[in-house]
Each structure stands twice: as structure tokens, then as C-alpha cells.
Design a protein around this motif. Structure first.
Motif, PDB file in Angstrom:
ATOM      1  N   GLU A   2       1.025  -1.716 -11.692  1.00 36.38           N
ATOM      2  CA  GLU A   2       2.045  -1.675 -10.645  1.00 36.38           C
ATOM      3  C   GLU A   2       1.411  -1.198  -9.341  1.00 36.38           C
ATOM      4  O   GLU A   2       0.620  -0.258  -9.339  1.00 36.38           O
ATOM      5  N   ILE A   3       1.794  -1.865  -8.259  1.00 35.17           N
ATOM      6  CA  ILE A   3       1.227  -1.603  -6.942  1.00 35.17           C
ATOM      7  C   ILE A   3       2.366  -1.358  -5.953  1.00 35.17           C
ATOM      8  O   ILE A   3       3.390  -2.034  -5.992  1.00 35.17           O
ATOM      9  N   VAL A  21       1.310  -6.632 -10.818  1.00 37.36           N
ATOM     10  CA  VAL A  21       0.281  -7.664 -10.670  1.00 37.36           C
ATOM     11  C   VAL A  21      -0.769  -7.485 -11.762  1.00 37.36           C
ATOM     12  O   VAL A  21      -0.831  -6.450 -12.420  1.00 37.36           O
ATOM     13  N   ASN A  22      -1.604  -8.497 -11.928  1.00 41.14           N
ATOM     14  CA  ASN A  22      -2.708  -8.406 -12.881  1.00 41.14           C
ATOM     15  C   ASN A  22      -3.707  -7.348 -12.407  1.00 41.14           C
ATOM     16  O   ASN A  22      -3.894  -7.148 -11.207  1.00 41.14           O
ATOM     17  N   ASP A  23      -4.377  -6.717 -13.372  1.00 43.78           N
ATOM     18  CA  ASP A  23      -5.341  -5.660 -13.043  1.00 43.78           C
ATOM     19  C   ASP A  23      -6.460  -6.169 -12.140  1.00 43.78           C
ATOM     20  O   ASP A  23      -6.844  -5.512 -11.176  1.00 43.78           O
ATOM     21  N   ALA A  26      -5.356  -6.745  -8.549  1.00 45.98           N
ATOM     22  CA  ALA A  26      -5.181  -5.473  -7.848  1.00 45.98           C
ATOM     23  C   ALA A  26      -6.540  -4.874  -7.476  1.00 45.98           C
ATOM     24  O   ALA A  26      -6.749  -4.467  -6.332  1.00 45.98           O
ATOM     25  N   ARG A  27      -7.482  -4.805  -8.444  1.00 42.63           N
ATOM     26  CA  ARG A  27      -8.783  -4.180  -8.195  1.00 42.63           C
ATOM     27  C   ARG A  27      -9.648  -4.967  -7.215  1.00 42.63           C
ATOM     28  O   ARG A  27     -10.382  -4.390  -6.421  1.00 42.63           O
ATOM     29  N   ASN A  28      -9.579  -6.297  -7.270  1.00 36.03           N
ATOM     30  CA  ASN A  28     -10.483  -7.119  -6.477  1.00 36.03           C
ATOM     31  C   ASN A  28      -9.912  -7.577  -5.135  1.00 36.03           C
ATOM     32  O   ASN A  28     -10.677  -7.960  -4.257  1.00 36.03           O
ATOM     33  N   PHE A  29      -8.604  -7.560  -4.989  1.00 36.77           N
ATOM     34  CA  PHE A  29      -8.030  -8.089  -3.747  1.00 36.77           C
ATOM     35  C   PHE A  29      -7.146  -7.068  -3.027  1.00 36.77           C
ATOM     36  O   PHE A  29      -7.388  -6.734  -1.868  1.00 36.77           O
ATOM     37  N   ILE A  30      -6.131  -6.569  -3.697  1.00 39.61           N
ATOM     38  CA  ILE A  30      -5.136  -5.718  -3.022  1.00 39.61           C
ATOM     39  C   ILE A  30      -5.700  -4.351  -2.650  1.00 39.61           C
ATOM     40  O   ILE A  30      -5.565  -3.924  -1.497  1.00 39.61           O
ATOM     41  N   GLU A  38      -2.058   2.037  -5.859  1.00 42.20           N
ATOM     42  CA  GLU A  38      -1.538   2.102  -7.222  1.00 42.20           C
ATOM     43  C   GLU A  38      -0.234   2.903  -7.245  1.00 42.20           C
ATOM     44  O   GLU A  38      -0.092   3.897  -6.535  1.00 42.20           O
ATOM     45  N   ALA A  39       0.700   2.484  -8.067  1.00 40.61           N
ATOM     46  CA  ALA A  39       2.020   3.109  -8.110  1.00 40.61           C
ATOM     47  C   ALA A  39       1.991   4.357  -8.994  1.00 40.61           C
ATOM     48  O   ALA A  39       2.547   4.383 -10.089  1.00 40.61           O
TER      49      ALA A  39
END
Length: 148
Positions: A2-3, A21-23, A26-30, A38-39
Motif C-alpha cells: 500500500e502506497i 500496487v505491486n511491490d 512501488a520499489r522501482n517507480f513510485i 509506503e503506507a
């Protein structure tokens, strides 16, 4: 994962929204582009505090706009314009001139862009000029145009 979004992300959500979102996404783009965090409990609490602060500021701005609208509607502005043959108006009065007159006569600073004047005033008499002070508040200013 969750973001909490810090900015609007196309096809994902708006600022302040909590999305799943997918892990890898999240790690590579967001997260690297600072589009979201991160939520966690701390981040969710910060988001709640920011929303409360934004609502408080918005309420203060709305109250200030309503007070200014009441002050504007209680007063009027007088302007003069040259008259041509047969008492016809010669020239026109634009939003810029009305804004300057409000500044000089009433002591209020009104941006000329907030005046809702579809076309310049070309006749003598009293005219109602709407002023958009806030997206929910519109004041009506009485503008008296007389012969010079």
C-alpha cells in the motif's frame, strides 16, 4: 504493497489517496521518483494531519472571502467617462480601471482578473459587476458611471 500518493499519478490515483500496487512497481517507480511513500502508521497519520490542516486553511479562506464580499456589496465605486454628441458615451471602462478605482476609493486590493466583466462598460448609470473572490463566493460591486 500500500502506497500513499504524494502527487497525482496518471491511471493510479490522486494526491493523498492510499492505493494498493505491486511491490516491484512501488520499489522501482513510485518510491524512487518520490510520487508516494509506503503506507505506514506514521505516514497515514501525517496524511490525516495534512488533510485536517488543509481543511482548516480552506475554511479560513472561505470565511475571509465572505467577509470581503459583505464589505464590497455594502459600498460602491464612482467613475467618470467622456460624453460625445447627444449624451452618448465616448469610450469605455475596463476591468483594470474598475480595479484601480476600488483600490483608490475603497482601499481594497482587488485583482482585475477576479472581475467577471464579459465586455467593457460603455453606458452611463449604475452597473452590477460580479467579483469572483473564491470558488464559492461571488460579490456584486455597484459601479456608478457618470458623465465627465
Amino acid at each position: 504493497m500500500e502506497i500513499v500518493l504524494l502527487q497525482d499519478v496518471k491511471s493510479l490515483g490522486k494526491k493523498g489517496q492510499v492505493v494498493k500496487v505491486n511491490d516491484g512497481y512501488a520499489r522501482n517507480f513510485i518510491l524512487p521518483k518520490k510520487l508516494g511513500v509506503e503506507a505506514t502508521a506514521k505516514n497515514l497519520n501525517d496524511l490525516k494531519l495534512q488533510k485536517a490542516n488543509a481543511e482548516k486553511v480552506a475554511a479560513e479562506q472561505l470565511a475571509a472571502a465572505k467577509a470581503l464580499a459583505a464589505e464590497i456589496e455594502a459600498k460602491s465605486v464612482s467613475l467618470t467617462m467622456k460624453a460625445g454628441e447627444g449624451g452618448r458615451a465616448f469610450g469605455s471602462i475596463s476591468g483594470k480601471e474598475i480595479a484601480e478605482a476600488v483600490s483608490k476609493q475603497l482601499g481594497l486590493e482587488i485583482d482585475k482578473k477576479k472581475l467577471v466583466l464579459p465586455e467593457p462598460i460603455r453606458t452611463f448609470g449604475t452597473h452590477e459587476v460580479p467579483i469572483k473572490l473564491h470558488r464559492e463566493v461571488t460579490a456584486k460591486l455597484a459601479v456608478k458611471v457618470t458623465e465627465a
